[in-house]
Motif scaffolding. Sequence first.
Motif, short mmCIF file in Angstrom:
data_model
loop_
_atom_site.label_atom_id
_atom_site.label_comp_id
_atom_site.label_asym_id
_atom_site.label_seq_id
_atom_site.Cartn_x
_atom_site.Cartn_y
_atom_site.Cartn_z
N HIS A 212 1.07 -1.38 0.00
CA HIS A 212 0.19 -0.16 -0.11
C HIS A 212 0.69 1.06 0.24
O HIS A 212 1.47 1.68 1.25
N PRO A 213 1.37 1.89 -1.60
CA PRO A 213 2.09 3.01 -1.25
C PRO A 213 2.37 3.94 -0.84
O PRO A 213 2.53 5.19 -0.37
N ASP A 214 0.12 4.26 -0.74
CA ASP A 214 0.42 5.71 0.56
C ASP A 214 -0.78 6.03 1.38
O ASP A 214 -1.44 6.90 2.00
N ALA A 215 -0.22 5.15 2.21
CA ALA A 215 -1.06 4.69 3.51
C ALA A 215 -0.90 3.19 4.30
O ALA A 215 -0.47 2.32 4.07
N ASN A 216 -0.44 3.83 5.81
CA ASN A 216 -0.02 2.72 6.80
C ASN A 216 -1.41 1.71 6.99
O ASN A 216 -2.46 2.24 6.98
N GLU A 217 -0.93 0.51 7.32
CA GLU A 217 -2.15 -0.27 7.19
C GLU A 217 -2.53 -0.60 8.98
O GLU A 217 -1.23 -1.39 9.45
N TRP A 218 -3.68 -0.61 10.23
CA TRP A 218 -4.18 -0.98 11.20
C TRP A 218 -4.95 -2.28 10.87
O TRP A 218 -5.91 -1.90 10.12
N ALA A 219 -4.76 -3.85 11.53
CA ALA A 219 -5.61 -4.32 10.90
C ALA A 219 -5.44 -5.82 12.62
O ALA A 219 -4.52 -5.42 12.73
N TRP A 220 -7.40 -5.45 12.60
CA TRP A 220 -7.60 -6.33 14.63
C TRP A 220 -8.31 -7.38 13.61
O TRP A 220 -9.61 -6.79 12.99
N VAL A 221 -7.84 -8.50 13.70
CA VAL A 221 -8.78 -9.60 13.48
C VAL A 221 -9.48 -10.40 14.32
O VAL A 221 -9.45 -10.32 15.73
N LEU A 222 -11.02 -9.73 13.87
CA LEU A 222 -12.12 -10.03 14.43
C LEU A 222 -13.12 -11.52 14.83
O LEU A 222 -13.26 -12.27 16.02
N ALA A 223 -12.45 -12.36 13.36
CA ALA A 223 -12.68 -13.55 13.70
C ALA A 223 -11.63 -14.40 12.41
O ALA A 223 -11.79 -13.62 11.70
N GLY A 224 -12.19 -15.20 13.04
CA GLY A 224 -11.63 -16.47 11.31
C GLY A 224 -9.36 -16.45 11.83
O GLY A 224 -9.32 -15.77 13.57
N GLY A 225 -9.17 -16.84 10.47
CA GLY A 225 -7.94 -16.97 10.63
C GLY A 225 -7.15 -17.16 9.34
O GLY A 225 -7.63 -17.70 8.92
N TRP A 226 -6.71 -16.47 9.24
CA TRP A 226 -5.61 -16.36 8.18
C TRP A 226 -4.09 -16.36 8.23
O TRP A 226 -3.57 -15.99 9.30
N GLN A 227 -3.20 -16.59 7.35
CA GLN A 227 -1.89 -17.74 7.57
C GLN A 227 -0.66 -16.89 6.06
O GLN A 227 -1.70 -16.19 5.21
N GLU A 228 0.24 -16.33 6.95
CA GLU A 228 0.93 -15.84 6.26
C GLU A 228 2.37 -16.27 6.83
O GLU A 228 2.89 -16.65 7.99
N GLY A 229 3.05 -17.15 5.96
CA GLY A 229 4.36 -17.41 5.63
C GLY A 229 4.21 -19.07 6.91
O GLY A 229 3.07 -19.07 7.36
N ASP A 230 4.81 -18.79 7.99
CA ASP A 230 4.24 -20.03 9.19
C ASP A 230 3.41 -19.63 10.15
O ASP A 230 3.39 -20.02 11.39
#
Length: 109
Positions: free
Chosen positions: A52-70
């Motif tokens: 995202h070249p124009d914005a910092n991102e903050w995310a709070w996982v509310l439900a479920g699960g997602w994988q990035e790498g290990d």
Amino acid sequence: MFPYVALAEEKPWQAGPYEGVEIKILHKNEATGGVVILRKFREGITVPAHTHPDANEWAWVLAGGWQEGDVIYTPGTLFHVPKGVRHGPHVAKTEVISLTVFDGPLTIV
């Protein structure tokens, strides 16, 4: 009294930037282009690595699960990605819902 209130049930889901991703815009700052969104990933989808070249991102996982790498991010996980930093791919292990804030325009490369 709060000067701004957004009720999620009054906001529509709309197509996100990738197949299998939907977003619900809770607030948009017209001056900066920044947004506060609910983001829903369909189970099994993979979002490719991106920046995202124009914005910092903050995310709070509310439900479920997602994988990035290990690592699998589950409810209660907060993460931050500075603008311009490549991240992903993200793999939705289940349906995932996150509350996500971009402090500038939501552009993706």
